[in-house]
Scaffold this active site. Structure first.
Site, PDB file in Angstrom:
ATOM      1  N   TYR A  72      -3.227  -8.563  -6.931  1.00  0.00           N
ATOM      2  CA  TYR A  72      -2.710  -8.585  -5.563  1.00  0.00           C
ATOM      3  C   TYR A  72      -3.828  -8.515  -4.517  1.00  0.00           C
ATOM      4  O   TYR A  72      -3.555  -8.391  -3.329  1.00  0.00           O
ATOM      5  CB  TYR A  72      -1.732  -7.429  -5.343  1.00  0.00           C
ATOM      6  CG  TYR A  72      -0.412  -7.846  -4.739  1.00  0.00           C
ATOM      7  CD1 TYR A  72      -0.330  -8.333  -3.440  1.00  0.00           C
ATOM      8  CD2 TYR A  72       0.773  -7.739  -5.461  1.00  0.00           C
ATOM      9  CE1 TYR A  72       0.886  -8.699  -2.881  1.00  0.00           C
ATOM     10  CE2 TYR A  72       2.001  -8.109  -4.916  1.00  0.00           C
ATOM     11  CZ  TYR A  72       2.043  -8.584  -3.627  1.00  0.00           C
ATOM     12  OH  TYR A  72       3.252  -8.957  -3.073  1.00  0.00           O
ATOM     13  N   HIS A  83       0.791  -1.223   0.000  1.00  0.00           N
ATOM     14  CA  HIS A  83       0.000   0.000   0.000  1.00  0.00           C
ATOM     15  C   HIS A  83       0.824   1.272   0.000  1.00  0.00           C
ATOM     16  O   HIS A  83       0.319   2.354   0.267  1.00  0.00           O
ATOM     17  CB  HIS A  83      -1.041  -0.044   1.120  1.00  0.00           C
ATOM     18  CG  HIS A  83      -2.192  -0.904   0.726  1.00  0.00           C
ATOM     19  ND1 HIS A  83      -2.111  -2.277   0.752  1.00  0.00           N
ATOM     20  CD2 HIS A  83      -3.398  -0.620   0.192  1.00  0.00           C
ATOM     21  CE1 HIS A  83      -3.237  -2.786   0.286  1.00  0.00           C
ATOM     22  NE2 HIS A  83      -4.025  -1.805  -0.061  1.00  0.00           N
TER      23      HIS A  83
END
EC number: 1.14.99.1
Length: 603
Positions: A371, A193
């Protein structure tokens, strides 16, 4: 007179409706270009193929195809014959040669510079230069194509909610047979992230992470303004607070760096870190705290080595060291675990110094989509002697303070994560996020699973049964999609038959690995100009990178140096588990699916 004219206009419109490239005629990475309304041309330049549709191999391409083993054969060799690999791992020349091949063969599958984005299905300066877009490894399907997948399949895709409920939703937790643990799960979320930060205001094809790689903005903030709010402005350090003798992130009140917290979260538990969504779960805040401690620890080391350096140089050099540590840990611990290889992976930028390699990276939308490993998440989270439901876990930083990092690391290291491939293992709490992944893929007009397989040198599936490895799901998928060549990328990745004893199927690995390794080794610090001791404050800083590991990161920053890994560790039988799911907490009134909204759609 009006009727014949209208009829003629309709016929002309119909004649121009179907873009000839909708049938995706150009094979083997050939580029389809329209030449008029109903004709096309395939550009086979440097593909190793020729012919109208780039289907005839040149001699050396043919020879390579004959000699090259299949990806599954290579995987089998790398995951068996442990004794042979132990010998190879101890012979530097052989290990370096194999590692160099792994890096180049994977990374050369990624277009660099980038080529397309979600708005440009042809090469353009905009697609190359506009960093606010995710790039695309395959161009989007044309708006004027007969079906969502070009010409294959039905005119309308099946309801995404139905796909999630029928094929993806967990009935019973399926543990990963490879032994992946929850420590890995949260590392994956925390690490990715920094570059998976979709700008939902603009659309799913856009990103807020303009660095497009490992720049640690999830630690330091995406903008200079946020970074300065998080910095102590002394000795290169980040702001922190001490609680019971241990270092934790400062609060939002202390930094004025905004975070996403629901209104009920007390002010003293609103920790402030680089990524504004990391207050979502204590597992993410645990890693944020560990890296905060590591940054400030390395600052102390550099300050001792360079008392003459000012705050800015200490901060900037420490950031480069932590980037190096991150890449080292990701390759040698994280990717090593995922691969299941007996061959020991190695982080050594010098392996590529004499190779054709570009030190730049652009994150692809497809990489972001694949992902979305929600099946990794367990049904509940076990910490020390307590068990937390999703409701109790979300936005609950008090868990971290109550148990401490040591107990969290020990517990997450013992708890099994879920298997990703094989279908039916997405937790109910995040089913809306899985649905959003499908909806956003459709909005970006992804090509089919089989087209992505071909793009990454894999043979397309011939049937749904070949995809799933069983009959029941295969029959239901065929009824909904109509054609294996119309199977969508994201659901396809999650229902694909796993490799024997593995967490993923073939497609996830063979598409994900090139994106991953190119992104890691394409980092600026891996380039010849940067990869030298002086960049990192001398031998001491260089040594911190070259000896980094997950275990060392934990030992240097978590009290008691708990033993950890990315695979399940044997639990200690002396501890009883207390289920706190019936206890009255402020978290009980929270609907987890309501909290997993746009800002956390990728978590």
């Amino acid at each position: 007179m009006l009727l014949p004219c209208a009829l003629l206009a309709a016929l002309l419109a119909a004649g121009h409706a179907a873009n000839p490239c909708c049938s995706l005629p150009c094979q083997n990475r050939g580029v389809c270009m329209t030449t008029g309304f109903d004709r096309y041309e395939c550009d086979c330049t440097r593909t190793g193929y020729y012919g109208e549709n780039c289907t005839t191999p040149e001699f050396f391409t043919w020879l390579k195809l004959i000699l090259k083993p299949t990806p599954n054969t290579v995987h089998y060799i790398l995951t068996h014959f442990k004794g042979v690999w132990n010998i190879i791992n101890n012979i530097s020349f052989l290990r370096d040669t194999i590692m160099r091949y792994v890096l180049t063969s994977r990374s050369h599958l990624i277009d660099s510079p980038p080529t397309y984005n979600s708005d440009y299905s042809y090469k353009s300066w905009e697609a190359y230069s506009n960093l606010s877009y995710y790039t695309r490894s395959l161009p989007p399907v044309g708006h004027d194509c007969p079906t969502p997948m070009g010409v294959k399949g039905k005119k309308e895709l099946p309801d995404s909610k139905l796909i999630v409920e029928k094929f993806l939703l967990r009935r019973k937790f399926i543990p990963d047979p490879q032994g992946t643990n929850v420590m890995f799960t949260f590392f994956a979320q925390h690490f990715t992230h920094q570059f998976f930060k979709t700008d939902h205001k603009k659309g799913p094809g856009f990103t807020k992470a303009y660095g497009h790689g490992v720049d640690l903005n999830h630690i330091y903030g995406e903008t200079l303004e946020r970074q300065l709010k998080l910095r102590l402005r002394k000795d290169g350090k980040l702001k922190y607070q001490m609680i019971d003798g241990e270092m934790y992130p400062p609060t939002v009140k202390d930094t004025q760096a905004e975070m996403i917290y629901p209104p009920h979260v007390p002010e003293h538990l609103q920790f402030s870190v680089g990524q504004e969504v990391f207050g979502l779960v204590p597992g993410l805040m645990m890693y944020a705290t560990i890296w905060l401690r590591e940054h400030n620890r390395v600052c102390d080391v550099l300050k001792q080595e360079h008392p003459e350096w000012d705050d800015e140089q200490l901060f900037q050099t420490t950031r480069l060291i932590l980037i190096g540590e991150t890449i080292k840990i990701v390759i040698e611990d994280y990717v090593q675990h995922l691969s299941g290889y007996h061959f020991k992976l190695k982080f050594d930028p010098e392996l590529l110094f004499n190779q054709r390699f570009q030190y730049q990276n652009r994150i692809a939308a497809e990489f972001n989509t694949l992902y979305h490993w929600h099946p990794l998440l367990p049904d509940t989270f076990q910490i020390h002697n307590q068990e937390y439901t999703f409701q109790q876990f979300l936005y609950n930083n008090s868990i971290m303070l109550e148990h401490g990092l040591s107990h969290m690391v020990k517990s997450f290291s013992k708890q099994s994560a879920g298997r990703v491939a094989g279908g039916k293992n997405v937790p109910a709490a995040v089913q809306k996020v899985a649905k959003a992944s499908i909806d956003q893929s459709r909005q970006m007009r992804y090509q089919s699973l089989n087209e992505y397989r071909k793009r990454f040198m894999l043979k397309p599936f011939k049937s749904f049964e070949e995809l799933t490895g069983e009959k029941e799901m295969a029959a239901e998928l065929e009824e909904l999609y109509g054609d294996i060549d119309a199977m969508e990328l994201y659901p396809g990745l999650l229902v694909e038959k796993p490799r024997p004893g593995a967490i993923f199927g073939e497609t996830m690995v063979e598409i994900g690995a090139p994106f991953s390794l190119k992104g890691l080794m394409g980092n600026t610090i891996c380039s010849p100009e940067y990869w030298k001791p002086s960049t990192f404050g001398g031998k001491v800083g260089f040594e911190i990178i070259n000896t980094a590991s997950l275990q060392k990161l934990i030992c240097n920053n978590v009290k008691g140096c708990p033993f950890t890994a990315f695979h399940v560790l044997n639990p200690e039988p002396t501890e009883a588990t207390i289920n706190v799911s019936t206890s009255n907490t402020a978290m009980e009134d929270i609907n987890p699916t309501l909290l997993l909204k746009e800002q956390s759609a990728e978590l």
